[in-house]
Design a protein around this motif. Sequence first.
Motif, mmCIF file in Angstrom:
data_model
loop_
_atom_site.group_PDB
_atom_site.id
_atom_site.type_symbol
_atom_site.label_atom_id
_atom_site.label_comp_id
_atom_site.label_asym_id
_atom_site.label_seq_id
_atom_site.Cartn_x
_atom_site.Cartn_y
_atom_site.Cartn_z
ATOM 1 N N GLU A 54 -17.054 -15.385 -21.747
ATOM 2 C CA GLU A 54 -16.648 -15.322 -23.151
ATOM 3 C C GLU A 54 -17.100 -14.056 -23.869
ATOM 4 O O GLU A 54 -17.384 -14.076 -25.060
ATOM 5 C CB GLU A 54 -17.139 -16.558 -23.918
ATOM 6 C CG GLU A 54 -16.552 -17.852 -23.367
ATOM 7 C CD GLU A 54 -17.182 -19.100 -23.968
ATOM 8 O OE1 GLU A 54 -17.706 -18.999 -25.091
ATOM 9 O OE2 GLU A 54 -17.146 -20.152 -23.320
ATOM 10 N N LEU A 55 -17.158 -12.956 -23.161
ATOM 11 C CA LEU A 55 -17.480 -11.685 -23.821
ATOM 12 C C LEU A 55 -16.236 -11.184 -24.555
ATOM 13 O O LEU A 55 -15.137 -11.219 -24.015
ATOM 14 C CB LEU A 55 -17.898 -10.625 -22.795
ATOM 15 C CG LEU A 55 -19.211 -10.865 -22.057
ATOM 16 C CD1 LEU A 55 -19.458 -9.721 -21.071
ATOM 17 C CD2 LEU A 55 -20.361 -10.980 -23.034
ATOM 18 N N PRO A 56 -16.393 -10.722 -25.802
ATOM 19 C CA PRO A 56 -15.220 -10.229 -26.542
ATOM 20 C C PRO A 56 -14.769 -8.871 -26.020
ATOM 21 O O PRO A 56 -15.525 -8.186 -25.329
ATOM 22 C CB PRO A 56 -15.744 -10.112 -27.971
ATOM 23 C CG PRO A 56 -17.204 -9.940 -27.836
ATOM 24 C CD PRO A 56 -17.617 -10.673 -26.600
ATOM 25 N N PRO A 57 -13.535 -8.470 -26.354
ATOM 26 C CA PRO A 57 -13.073 -7.136 -25.960
ATOM 27 C C PRO A 57 -13.874 -6.062 -26.696
ATOM 28 O O PRO A 57 -14.512 -6.344 -27.714
ATOM 29 C CB PRO A 57 -11.612 -7.111 -26.420
ATOM 30 C CG PRO A 57 -11.253 -8.501 -26.758
ATOM 31 C CD PRO A 57 -12.515 -9.207 -27.089
ATOM 32 N N ILE A 58 -13.811 -4.847 -26.198
ATOM 33 C CA ILE A 58 -14.505 -3.715 -26.820
ATOM 34 C C ILE A 58 -14.066 -3.598 -28.291
ATOM 35 O O ILE A 58 -12.868 -3.672 -28.594
ATOM 36 C CB ILE A 58 -14.137 -2.409 -26.091
ATOM 37 C CG1 ILE A 58 -14.569 -2.491 -24.644
ATOM 38 C CG2 ILE A 58 -14.693 -1.192 -26.800
ATOM 39 C CD1 ILE A 58 -15.808 -1.778 -24.284
ATOM 40 N N GLU A 88 -19.092 -5.703 -23.588
ATOM 41 C CA GLU A 88 -19.640 -4.860 -22.530
ATOM 42 C C GLU A 88 -18.628 -3.771 -22.207
ATOM 43 O O GLU A 88 -17.453 -4.069 -22.021
ATOM 44 C CB GLU A 88 -19.865 -5.698 -21.263
ATOM 45 C CG GLU A 88 -20.889 -6.796 -21.408
ATOM 46 C CD GLU A 88 -22.290 -6.302 -21.063
ATOM 47 O OE1 GLU A 88 -22.386 -5.232 -20.431
ATOM 48 O OE2 GLU A 88 -23.249 -6.992 -21.436
ATOM 49 N N PRO A 89 -19.064 -2.518 -22.120
ATOM 50 C CA PRO A 89 -18.112 -1.443 -21.796
ATOM 51 C C PRO A 89 -17.431 -1.671 -20.450
ATOM 52 O O PRO A 89 -16.343 -1.170 -20.193
ATOM 53 C CB PRO A 89 -18.993 -0.188 -21.748
ATOM 54 C CG PRO A 89 -20.388 -0.650 -21.759
ATOM 55 C CD PRO A 89 -20.418 -2.022 -22.347
ATOM 56 N N ASP A 90 -18.072 -2.494 -19.616
ATOM 57 C CA ASP A 90 -17.541 -2.787 -18.300
ATOM 58 C C ASP A 90 -16.329 -3.731 -18.354
ATOM 59 O O ASP A 90 -15.541 -3.794 -17.430
ATOM 60 C CB ASP A 90 -18.666 -3.449 -17.505
ATOM 61 C CG ASP A 90 -18.449 -3.296 -16.025
ATOM 62 O OD1 ASP A 90 -17.710 -2.372 -15.657
ATOM 63 O OD2 ASP A 90 -19.013 -4.089 -15.257
ATOM 64 N N HIS A 91 -16.230 -4.478 -19.457
ATOM 65 C CA HIS A 91 -15.130 -5.440 -19.615
ATOM 66 C C HIS A 91 -14.311 -5.082 -20.849
ATOM 67 O O HIS A 91 -14.548 -5.602 -21.937
ATOM 68 C CB HIS A 91 -15.678 -6.863 -19.750
ATOM 69 C CG HIS A 91 -16.456 -7.327 -18.556
ATOM 70 N ND1 HIS A 91 -15.867 -7.600 -17.345
ATOM 71 C CD2 HIS A 91 -17.786 -7.556 -18.386
ATOM 72 C CE1 HIS A 91 -16.800 -7.989 -16.478
ATOM 73 N NE2 HIS A 91 -17.976 -7.965 -17.087
ATOM 74 N N VAL A 92 -13.355 -4.190 -20.669
ATOM 75 C CA VAL A 92 -12.606 -3.630 -21.797
ATOM 76 C C VAL A 92 -11.930 -4.720 -22.638
ATOM 77 O O VAL A 92 -11.981 -4.702 -23.859
ATOM 78 C CB VAL A 92 -11.526 -2.645 -21.285
ATOM 79 C CG1 VAL A 92 -10.804 -1.981 -22.450
ATOM 80 C CG2 VAL A 92 -12.171 -1.598 -20.411
ATOM 81 N N ARG A 100 -14.580 -14.204 -15.874
ATOM 82 C CA ARG A 100 -13.696 -13.310 -15.108
ATOM 83 C C ARG A 100 -13.193 -12.204 -16.034
ATOM 84 O O ARG A 100 -12.949 -12.437 -17.219
ATOM 85 C CB ARG A 100 -12.521 -14.096 -14.526
ATOM 86 C CG ARG A 100 -12.977 -15.143 -13.531
ATOM 87 C CD ARG A 100 -11.838 -15.994 -13.056
ATOM 88 N NE ARG A 100 -11.292 -16.831 -14.112
ATOM 89 C CZ ARG A 100 -10.521 -17.892 -13.898
ATOM 90 N NH1 ARG A 100 -10.199 -18.228 -12.673
ATOM 91 N NH2 ARG A 100 -10.059 -18.600 -14.905
ATOM 92 N N ASP A 101 -13.055 -11.017 -15.474
ATOM 93 C CA ASP A 101 -12.695 -9.851 -16.282
ATOM 94 C C ASP A 101 -11.231 -9.949 -16.717
ATOM 95 O O ASP A 101 -10.324 -9.979 -15.878
ATOM 96 C CB ASP A 101 -12.919 -8.575 -15.459
ATOM 97 C CG ASP A 101 -12.577 -7.328 -16.253
ATOM 98 O OD1 ASP A 101 -13.033 -7.232 -17.405
ATOM 99 O OD2 ASP A 101 -11.855 -6.468 -15.717
ATOM 100 N N GLN A 299 -12.731 -17.785 -29.407
ATOM 101 C CA GLN A 299 -12.495 -16.763 -28.373
ATOM 102 C C GLN A 299 -10.990 -16.482 -28.293
ATOM 103 O O GLN A 299 -10.315 -16.833 -27.342
ATOM 104 C CB GLN A 299 -13.019 -17.220 -27.007
ATOM 105 C CG GLN A 299 -14.519 -17.262 -26.902
ATOM 106 C CD GLN A 299 -15.089 -18.567 -27.460
ATOM 107 O OE1 GLN A 299 -14.350 -19.473 -27.777
ATOM 108 N NE2 GLN A 299 -16.396 -18.633 -27.592
ATOM 109 N N TRP A 300 -10.492 -15.798 -29.317
ATOM 110 C CA TRP A 300 -9.062 -15.578 -29.466
ATOM 111 C C TRP A 300 -8.464 -14.729 -28.358
ATOM 112 O O TRP A 300 -7.288 -14.827 -28.043
ATOM 113 C CB TRP A 300 -8.776 -14.917 -30.823
ATOM 114 C CG TRP A 300 -9.601 -13.671 -31.032
ATOM 115 C CD1 TRP A 300 -10.809 -13.605 -31.647
ATOM 116 C CD2 TRP A 300 -9.296 -12.353 -30.597
ATOM 117 N NE1 TRP A 300 -11.301 -12.332 -31.617
ATOM 118 C CE2 TRP A 300 -10.383 -11.532 -30.981
ATOM 119 C CE3 TRP A 300 -8.224 -11.765 -29.923
ATOM 120 C CZ2 TRP A 300 -10.421 -10.172 -30.707
ATOM 121 C CZ3 TRP A 300 -8.264 -10.406 -29.648
ATOM 122 C CH2 TRP A 300 -9.362 -9.627 -30.041
#
Lengths: 339, 330
Positions: A54-58, A88-92, A100-101, A299-300
């Motif tokens: 659930e990481l948001p986009p950059i 995370e810069p790793d997950h644009v 999952r990315d 988490q749109w």
Amino acid sequence: MVSSRVIRNLKKEFRQSGLAKLGLALVVVIVLTAVFAPFIAPHNPTDQQLNQSELPPIGFSETTERTSSQMVDGEIQTVTEEVEITAEPDHVFGTDGLGRDMFSRVVYGARTSLVVGVLGTLLAASIGVPVGLLAGYHRGRVDDALMRIADVSLAFPSLVLAVALIGLWGRAAVDIPDPFVVAGLAPEMPESFVLPITVVIVVGLVNWVWFARVARGEALSLRGQEYVKASRALGADDNTIILRHILPNAITPIIVLGTVQVAAIILLESSLSFLGFSGTTLSWGFDIAQGRDYVSSGQWWIASIPGLAIMLSVIGINLLGDWLRDALDPGIEGEGGAA
Amino acid sequence: MSLGRFAVKRSLQGIGVVWGVVTVVFALRFVTPGSPINAVAPLDASQETRQAIAAELGLDQPLYVQYLQYIFDLLRGDMGFSYIKGQDVVTLVFGRLPATIELAVAASVVAIILAIPLGVISATRRNEPVDYGATLLSLGGISTPNFWLGIMLILVFAVEFNIFNTSGRGVDVGDVALSLVGPEPVLGTLLTWLAYITLPAIALGTYFMALITRLTRSGMLDELSKGYVQAARAKGLPQTLIRYKHALRNTLIPVITVLGLQLGTLIGGAVITEAVFSWPGLGSLVIDSINDRDWPTLQGSLIVIGTSFVFVNILVDVVYAYLDPEVVND
């Protein structure tokens, strides 16, 4: 088959139309993405990293409240704390609920959409075009029978018929080894592409009738042409006439229809995946279905981003179709059907 | 041929197509893997139930007897019994049909009201900003998956702003009408109805709005360049009259035909829109019946959907013939 006049028209229309350029650019980007997915995707699209979920986009870092259970003085208490969720810069494009990315999933989703779209269209055309040409050329009973079958076929909405057939036949899939991964060029990536074969067959079976209609119409109008009469007088048999004289002259509207159909089938495939009627879990429609559960909790991006990918692909293909139609055959607006 | 005879001829053809629809649906029973009993009985049915079902379906009879029996049952209004739902299929299907019609009509109304003026303005102000705007809007509209649009509408208008409901049907449209014309008109029911139907209607209607805009625009451009329009202009008729009475009328004829053919897309779209908004219509019944392997309900739903399509297209053809009498003699 493709005369120099046709090429000239295509070029002229392309120079004049900004939308045609946009369409071609979008389609080229999507095709390259689909083909070279293992090199473009930064992560394996199926790798789950639960601590990165659930990481948001950059650009969309935010604080949310998170509740968790903790042991305090030997008792279980529910603690609510403010958590800063940083992109995370790793997950644009961020990550989904299983970590999952999203970017990698969008990249790989292009493969499913494009392959199903193109194969489904080819299957539909390979059934519909011969049937339509034969019916339009011979007229009479064959034609009547075809038109009745087409009427019955049209009475079932593509999506409903597709869902019913897949429900009956099951959701079969074929694993096709990814040549880049087999060659060891992208060892991290999934070893095979999962082709939802039932979906391909079903979308071909439910959409052939559009090709039959267009091919029939062309054959009907071409059969009376002088050159057709001439070759019949010279003793050519019907199949030769259809193959040598009718098909080449009917090909333009069929190509235009084919383009529109790829777009329509991509939409149909995404609907089927969304409803859970597909054989693959690496599809834009499937991701939208997953993301739907996260819409109310904030988490749109999980549902939004794959939808944008579908929209851009379909816009690109439709623009390409508009370009071909305007340049080649201005007379078939509105035929073609959709999801 | 008179319009009446044309309508009768088209209806007879329609009956033929409906017969085809029924035959295809009957045949579905035999493309199911395994015994046809599996297609009807619940997975955990006991041996007695299975035998009872086999006897009821007449599976011991020759195929043509089964087929004729199926058609006679349909003519008597009997679509079989859903062992999974424990209800007559007819009751189930016709209980769900009004909700789907309501949604489809609402979506079409939204689409037509917006699209026709947009298409006309786009054509009469060709290559002006409003034309580019309308072109982009309609391009986006035909390229957006409606289920995704539905989720995005929920995200914005229900989750962020909490204006609309996102699940279920709320009130019956009949109750809305009654409450408005009743002794003490109440707006509340109308508002509740709107709160439920607005988002699904937009999600389903957008594709059609886009499609109609495109068709109207290109049709209008075509008509406006024709001789009769120039003659009317030369005669000094007002632009509005030429555009809306003459050109638009001729534009709408092909638009109506395409819309009739696209009715399948509308119903297909309703299936998935219903899934997104938990709208209790025929579409969710179809999906449920497939997931539950409830074939009698699936067969009944397919017959009703196919028959509605045929019926609406006969209506479209008759309207078409009324607008353009040449068709009748074709």
